[in-house]
Every structure is written in structure tokens, then in C-alpha cells.
Design a protein around this motif. Structure first.
Motif, mmCIF file in Angstrom:
data_model
loop_
_atom_site.group_PDB
_atom_site.id
_atom_site.type_symbol
_atom_site.label_atom_id
_atom_site.label_comp_id
_atom_site.label_asym_id
_atom_site.label_seq_id
_atom_site.Cartn_x
_atom_site.Cartn_y
_atom_site.Cartn_z
ATOM 1 N N VAL A 1 0.769 -1.121 0.031
ATOM 2 C CA VAL A 1 0.002 -0.122 -0.073
ATOM 3 C C VAL A 1 0.886 1.066 0.171
ATOM 4 C CG1 VAL A 1 -1.801 1.403 1.359
ATOM 5 C CG2 VAL A 1 -1.758 -0.991 1.164
ATOM 6 N N LEU B 1 1.154 5.295 0.473
ATOM 7 C CA LEU B 1 0.240 6.326 1.183
ATOM 8 C C LEU B 1 0.993 7.807 0.665
ATOM 9 C CD1 LEU B 1 -0.213 5.053 4.915
ATOM 10 C CD2 LEU B 1 -1.533 4.734 2.904
ATOM 11 N N GLU B 2 0.329 8.537 -0.001
ATOM 12 C CA GLU B 2 0.705 9.830 -0.704
ATOM 13 C C GLU B 2 -0.282 11.123 0.035
ATOM 14 O OE1 GLU B 2 2.093 13.050 -1.963
ATOM 15 O OE2 GLU B 2 3.234 11.000 -2.354
ATOM 16 N N LYS C 1 -3.133 14.907 -3.299
ATOM 17 C CA LYS C 1 -4.378 14.419 -3.971
ATOM 18 C C LYS C 1 -3.596 14.052 -5.260
ATOM 19 C CE LYS C 1 -8.181 14.156 -1.617
ATOM 20 N NZ LYS C 1 -9.002 12.872 -1.400
ATOM 21 N N LYS D 1 -1.622 -0.819 -4.322
ATOM 22 C CA LYS D 1 -3.000 -0.045 -4.057
ATOM 23 C C LYS D 1 -2.208 1.358 -3.696
ATOM 24 C CE LYS D 1 -6.662 0.474 -0.941
ATOM 25 N NZ LYS D 1 -7.360 -0.020 0.221
ATOM 26 N N ILE D 2 -2.602 2.551 -4.133
ATOM 27 C CA ILE D 2 -2.184 3.740 -3.800
ATOM 28 C C ILE D 2 -3.082 4.643 -3.383
ATOM 29 C CG2 ILE D 2 -1.010 5.753 -4.918
ATOM 30 C CD1 ILE D 2 0.156 4.343 -7.306
ATOM 31 N N VAL D 3 -3.176 5.161 -1.972
ATOM 32 C CA VAL D 3 -4.166 6.047 -1.443
ATOM 33 C C VAL D 3 -3.589 7.437 -1.148
ATOM 34 C CG1 VAL D 3 -5.706 6.208 0.819
ATOM 35 C CG2 VAL D 3 -4.694 3.752 -0.196
ATOM 36 N N ASP D 4 -4.364 8.325 -1.790
ATOM 37 C CA ASP D 4 -3.686 9.851 -1.691
ATOM 38 C C ASP D 4 -4.630 10.538 -0.807
ATOM 39 O OD1 ASP D 4 -6.454 9.870 -2.828
ATOM 40 O OD2 ASP D 4 -5.620 10.998 -4.603
ATOM 41 N N VAL E 1 -3.468 11.354 2.238
ATOM 42 C CA VAL E 1 -3.065 10.790 3.487
ATOM 43 C C VAL E 1 -1.895 11.505 4.152
ATOM 44 C CG1 VAL E 1 -2.342 8.594 4.828
ATOM 45 C CG2 VAL E 1 -3.913 8.256 2.931
ATOM 46 N N THR F 1 -1.610 8.132 11.090
ATOM 47 C CA THR F 1 -2.095 9.176 10.240
ATOM 48 C C THR F 1 -2.872 10.120 10.880
ATOM 49 O OG1 THR F 1 -4.118 8.243 9.451
ATOM 50 C CG2 THR F 1 -1.970 7.307 8.678
ATOM 51 N N VAL G 1 -2.350 2.612 10.214
ATOM 52 C CA VAL G 1 -2.154 1.613 9.370
ATOM 53 C C VAL G 1 -1.464 0.614 9.545
ATOM 54 C CG1 VAL G 1 -1.862 1.296 6.912
ATOM 55 C CG2 VAL G 1 -2.907 3.285 7.461
#
Length: 432
Positions: free
Chosen positions: A26, A28-29, A32, A122-125, A127, A144, A149
């Protein structure tokens, strides 16, 4: 095994690509993200010329087969590294019929966006990571603003503004002060239209202490030129368009004249957070398990040398040969990261010592290395064979030891005896 990569820039994406071969990953970026190639706040240097060195490009093409073709179809240029026209303080670098080294001319946003599209993690922006979660002496996740996480491995790839030392300090782990070499370099960049036939990359290099001004002009997608004026030792290019033009006209080469055929398309953007900074994480005795750091989080280079993305690519490959992320294994990994960056740090930090206020390091080794590199500056303007050897080191295909090979000593001595007066190209000349 679950790996969480903190940071969705080049270093984080490449680490995620390799880790995905053996882990659930995963990313986390904080920013956006857009599906389009757009500039983002987390990469303030993204509006400026980014040189992807040949070795870095080769690694990326290996990780993402067909990446070169996709980027060329999107407007990037693919050229032989020997086609780049570079003016150093002693003249134009020697010409060559071709080196066989393929070089991409592409903007940072386009490169990063295409890599992100190919990463399967998986890329989650959006965060905002605020710290590390510990179970005893092992990192077991990240904190976070919205919670926690969990992870079996945390990879920190948060760039030159990384908060990792502060996060570790909160757990009682002291990393020590980083080694910093600040050349006081500033950038000013503007996008122009690209006239037909304009070369893919033209550059005028800086050299301490007498040549503080330079420029790099790179053809990017959309038939545009990215023009980045550079000034070291505090002699920064300005934002005002008229003063910016005066700065370009003060350069030794014909860049200002070449740009008269073009039309500016954007405002002028500035960037001056260019200090080189190296953290000796490999020396931290109580480094925790479950945590590693890569990219500019560990060693951030003066961007003028274009080393960062390639070092990040080399570090990403380390994950293929390393599967021990206990405390001992993570320290071993950080030693490998330090070794991957060592040669680039040696070349760039020594070149920048002449810009450091107070004179920087002046030990015998530094002085000898500086003297030796001056000999190379002369030779590569006259000897195409030595120029190609230098290019291979510059593009990280060969290590710096190649420049110290006894085979070249006699040739270097021959050129160093010649008059090294600066060779200016006449005002009406053209490097195409």
C-alpha cells in the motif's frame, strides 16, 4: 507480508513496484493525485528540469517494459546521450558519433504519472502520515491524522522534507545530524514553445568558484521547451521576466539567442531548496526492525546533477535481494542504501564544496579530488574517448573509479598541459 510505502513520488513508486513481487503493498501519498500529468505540491522541484540519467532509465524500462515507447508516444524525446550539447567553463564538450546510451528527455510530472499507472500496488492519496507505530523495538505500522495503518514493513520515501528523524526521536531513537553541503543554488524555470529542429537538451554547466551561472533547456511533451536558469553561490536567477532575460543574456553560450525564436507560455517559477543532505541511518545502533528508508529521505542531492531518480531506482532493486527486515536486517539494508548513494554523493558534494560559505571541507583528499576533476573538465572538451568515459560515469553506468583508471592518466596529463582558456561560442553560433 504487508508493506506500507510512505510517499508516492519516484522513490516510493519504484520501491512499491519491486516489493509487489513478494508483498502486499500500500502506498500512502499526502497529495491528492490526478490521472493526468500535473505538477503537485509535494514535488516543488517538479516544475524544473529533471534529468533522468541513462542508468535510471534502463532500470525503469526493466521494471516497466515498454515504458520508453509509451513516454515517446506521449511526447517525450529519446536520444543518444552523446547528442546532448553541454558547455562547460572551458568549452563545448567533445562531439561523438554515438554512445549507444539512450537518454529520455521528459518532464517529471509525465514520468511520474506513467510510472504510477504501471504500479500494481494500492495507492491511497490524501493521507497525512504523522508518525510511526511501534510494538516494542519493531515498527508495526504508521500513524495518520485519521488513525493507524498496520504493516509488517514500513518504507519511508518522503523526500528531502522527510520527518523520519523526528518520528524516530519520538520513540527515543537518535539519528544524529545529517551531513549537509549547501551550494546555495537557485532555479528559475519557464516553459517556451519549441521551434522545429531545436535540440532535445542543451545545457551550460556551473563550476565553482568562477562560473556561478548556468542553464538547462530540455524538450518536453507538447512540443515545448523547459528552460531552467541556474545560479550557485547565492547568485540566483530572478522571477521578474525582464531581469530573467538579462540573466539568460549574461550566460556564456547562445541560449538567450536561441530562445528568441520561441514564445514564453508560463510564468517563471523559482526553487532554491537544493542543499545536499545525507543521513547516516546505517550507523544508528538501535535502528528498529520493520523500517527502512530510501530516496531523498536518506540522501538528497543537489538537483543540478540529476542523480536522485537514478539512485532511487538502484535502491528499489535492493528489495529483490533482501528479505530480512528484523532490526539487524533493516540496518543491513540501510548500509546497502548508503553504498548505492556513495559514488554519487562523492562526485556531487565535492563539486559543490567550492560554493559552501566559509570554503567548505578543505582536507587533502578533497583538494586532490577537486584538482583531478579540473583536469577532466579540460580533457572532455577535446577528447571524444574521454568524453564518453566521463558520460558513462555521469550517467551511473560505470562507477567513479573509472575516472581514476591508470589508462587515462597519461591522456589527462597531455590535455592539462594545454592552455585551458575559456572557449566562448560566437554570439551567432548554434549548438544544433
Amino acid at each position: 507480508m504487508k508493506a506500507v510505502v510512505v510517499g508516492g513520488g519516484i522513490a516510493g513508486l519504484l520501491a512499491a513496484r519491486v516489493l509487489s513481487e513478494s508483498h502486499e503493498v500500500v502506498v500512502l501519498e499526502r497529495d491528492k493525485l490526478s490521472d493526468e500529468a500535473e505538477y503537485r505540491a509535494g514535488v516543488p522541484q517538479g516544475r524544473h528540469v529533471h534529468a533522468l540519467l541513462v542508468r535510471g532509465g534502463e532500470i525503469m524500462e526493466g521494471l516497466f517494459p515498454g515504458l520508453y515507447d509509451e513516454l515517446v508516444q506521449a511526447g517525450a524525446a529519446l536520444i543518444d546521450a552523446g547528442e546532448v550539447r553541454i558547455l562547460n567553463p572551458l568549452g563545448w564538450l567533445a562531439s561523438t558519433d554515438g554512445t549507444g546510451m539512450r537518454l529520455l528527455s521528459v518532464s517529471r510530472p509525465l514520468l511520474e504519472t506513467w510510472i504510477r499507472r504501471r504500479v500494481t500496488a494500492k495507492i491511497v492519496d490524501g493521507v497525512h502520515v504523522t508518525g510511526l507505530s511501534f510494538s516494542g523495538s519493531t515498527v508495526d505500522g504508521v500513524l495518520t491524522k485519521d488513525g493507524r495503518v498496520d504493516a509488517d514493513l514500513v518504507v519511508v520515501a518522503t523526500g528531502r522534507s522527510s520527518k523520519l528523524p523526528e518520528w524516530l526521536a519520538e520513540a527515543g531513537i537518535t539519528t544524529g545530524e545529517p551531513e549537509v553541503v549547501d551550494s546555495r543554488t537557485g532555479y528559475a524555470t519557464r516553459i517556451h514553445t519549441a521551434p522545429e529542429g531545436f535540440p532535445a537538451l542543451v545545457a551550460e554547466s556551473l563550476s565553482a568558484p568562477d562560473t556561478p551561472r548556468g542553464c538547462a533547456v530540455m524538450r518536453i511533451e507538447g512540443d515545448r521547451l523547459m528552460v531552467t536558469a541556474q545560479g550557485s553561490g547565492g547568485d540566483h536567477p530572478p522571477r521578474d521576466p525582464d531581469e530573467y532575460q538579462v540573466f539568460l543574456e549574461s550566460l556564456r553560450g547562445p541560449i538567450a539567442e536561441l530562445l528568441r525564436e520561441t514564445e514564453p507560455l508560463t510564468p517563471i517559477y523559482l526553487f532554491a531548496r537544493t542543499a545536499s543532505r545525507r543521513n547516516a541511518f546505517e550507523a544508528v545502533e538501535n535502528w528498529p526492525g520493520g523500517l527502512v528508508a530510501v530516496g531523498d529521505s536518506v540522501c538528497a542531492f543537489n538537483p543540478v546533477y540529476g542523480q536522485g531518480m537514478t539512485v532511487a531506482a538502484l535502491e528499489a532493486l535492493l528489495f529483490r535481494r533482501h528479505d530480512d527486515f528484523t532490526a539487524k536486517g533493516c540496518r543491513d539494508f540501510q548500509r546497502k542504501v548508503a553504498k548505492a548513494a556513495q559514488g554519487s554523493w562523492l562526485l556531487s558534494s565535492n563539486a559543490d564544496q567550492g560554493w559552501v560559505e566559509g570554503g567548505g571541507k578543505t582536507g587533502p583528499l578533497t583538494r586532490v579530488f577537486g584538482w583531478y576533476m579540473k583536469k577532466w573538465q579540460i580533457a572532455i572538451t577535446r577528447d571524444s574517448g574521454l568524453f564518453v568515459r566521463f558520460l558513462r560515469v555521469l550517467h551511473m553506468i560505470d562507477g567513479p573509479a573509472s575516472l581514476m583508471n591508470p589508462v587515462v592518466f597519461r591522456r589527462l596529463a597531455k590535455y592539462s598541459r594545454r592552455d585551458p582558456r575559456q572557449e566562448r561560442r560566437p554570439a551567432g553560433s548554434n549548438p544544433r
